[in-house]
Motif scaffolding. Structure first.
Motif, PDB file in Angstrom:
ATOM      1  N   UNK A 163      -4.601   7.126   3.094  1.00 21.95           N
ATOM      2  CA  UNK A 163      -4.479   6.079   2.086  1.00 21.95           C
ATOM      3  C   UNK A 163      -4.431   6.691   0.694  1.00 21.95           C
ATOM      4  N   UNK A 164      -3.556   6.146  -0.161  1.00 21.28           N
ATOM      5  CA  UNK A 164      -3.448   6.604  -1.538  1.00 21.28           C
ATOM      6  C   UNK A 164      -3.824   5.494  -2.517  1.00 21.28           C
ATOM      7  N   UNK A 165      -3.142   4.364  -2.427  1.00 23.23           N
ATOM      8  CA  UNK A 165      -3.366   3.264  -3.370  1.00 23.23           C
ATOM      9  C   UNK A 165      -2.801   1.984  -2.768  1.00 23.23           C
ATOM     10  N   UNK A 166      -3.250   0.857  -3.306  1.00 27.02           N
ATOM     11  CA  UNK A 166      -2.746  -0.432  -2.842  1.00 27.02           C
ATOM     12  C   UNK A 166      -2.907  -1.465  -3.940  1.00 27.02           C
ATOM     13  N   UNK A 184      -7.416  -2.969   2.690  1.00 28.15           N
ATOM     14  CA  UNK A 184      -6.242  -2.273   2.150  1.00 28.15           C
ATOM     15  C   UNK A 184      -6.262  -0.773   2.426  1.00 28.15           C
ATOM     16  N   UNK A 185      -7.423  -0.241   2.789  1.00 26.85           N
ATOM     17  CA  UNK A 185      -7.561   1.194   3.013  1.00 26.85           C
ATOM     18  C   UNK A 185      -7.100   1.619   4.412  1.00 26.85           C
ATOM     19  N   UNK A 186      -6.903   0.652   5.266  1.00 22.82           N
ATOM     20  CA  UNK A 186      -6.563   0.942   6.660  1.00 22.82           C
ATOM     21  C   UNK A 186      -5.077   0.770   6.927  1.00 22.82           C
ATOM     22  N   UNK A 228       0.821  -1.198   0.000  1.00 19.38           N
ATOM     23  CA  UNK A 228       0.000   0.000   0.000  1.00 19.38           C
ATOM     24  C   UNK A 228       0.859   1.252   0.000  1.00 19.38           C
ATOM     25  N   UNK A 229       0.273   2.331  -0.482  1.00 18.93           N
ATOM     26  CA  UNK A 229       0.907   3.651  -0.439  1.00 18.93           C
ATOM     27  C   UNK A 229       0.014   4.588   0.376  1.00 18.93           C
ATOM     28  N   UNK A 230       0.655   5.306   1.259  1.00 18.07           N
ATOM     29  CA  UNK A 230      -0.023   6.303   2.068  1.00 18.07           C
ATOM     30  C   UNK A 230       0.752   7.602   1.964  1.00 18.07           C
ATOM     31  N   UNK A 290      -7.635   5.815  -3.568  1.00 12.88           N
ATOM     32  CA  UNK A 290      -8.420   6.867  -2.943  1.00 12.88           C
ATOM     33  C   UNK A 290      -9.117   7.659  -4.039  1.00 12.88           C
ATOM     34  N   UNK A 291     -10.278   8.184  -3.745  1.00 12.31           N
ATOM     35  CA  UNK A 291     -11.022   8.948  -4.741  1.00 12.31           C
ATOM     36  C   UNK A 291     -10.218  10.137  -5.253  1.00 12.31           C
TER      37      UNK A 291
END
Length: 128
Positions: free
Chosen positions: A47-50, A109-111, A35-37, A61-62
């Motif tokens: 959160x950015x992407x995973x 994945x968002x957490x 994941x990328x944050x 992320x939107x």
């Protein structure tokens, strides 16, 4: 223990592109998701992407959907890339990659809590 290193950050103008890379310092045999944050001073880690281990499932992320692309090619290397296009000043942050050794089997994945190991971060600065 998995040590991660991010690279590819820098200072760019709005509308430019950057590609970040995240790789383990030493080869690992774990099938991990990545994941990328990102985080700005005084803010929460966002959160950015995973991407899962196989690369077949990606999450965004939107705020970055349609502009950022996360990818991996396990046949070539263990690095995971984050291609960032059409960068905006609000994308300015320290970007961190992280790995989930269970590849999102039991977690979202968002957490940020889903991830086991984190890199040190790389600065991305976008000026208008």
């Amino acid at each position: 223990q998995v040590q991660l290193v991010e690279s590819g950050g820098g200072s760019v103008q709005a509308g430019d592109s950057l590609t970040l890379s995240c790789a383990p310092v030493q080869r690992t045999w774990s099938a991990y998701a990545t994941g990328w944050f990102r985080q700005v001073p005084g803010g929460d880690r966002e959160f950015v992407a995973a991407i899962d281990w196989s690369g077949s499932s990606t999450f965004y992320a939107d705020s970055v959907k349609g502009r950022f692309t996360v990818s991996r090619n396990n046949a070539v290397s263990q690095a995971v890339s984050l291609q960032m296009n059409s960068l905006k000043p609000e994308d300015t942050a320290v970007y961190y990659c992280a790995v989930d050794l269970e590849s999102f089997y039991n977690s979202s994945p968002y957490s940020s809590g889903a991830y086991d190991y984190w890199g040190q971060g790389t600065q991305v600065s976008v000026s208008s």
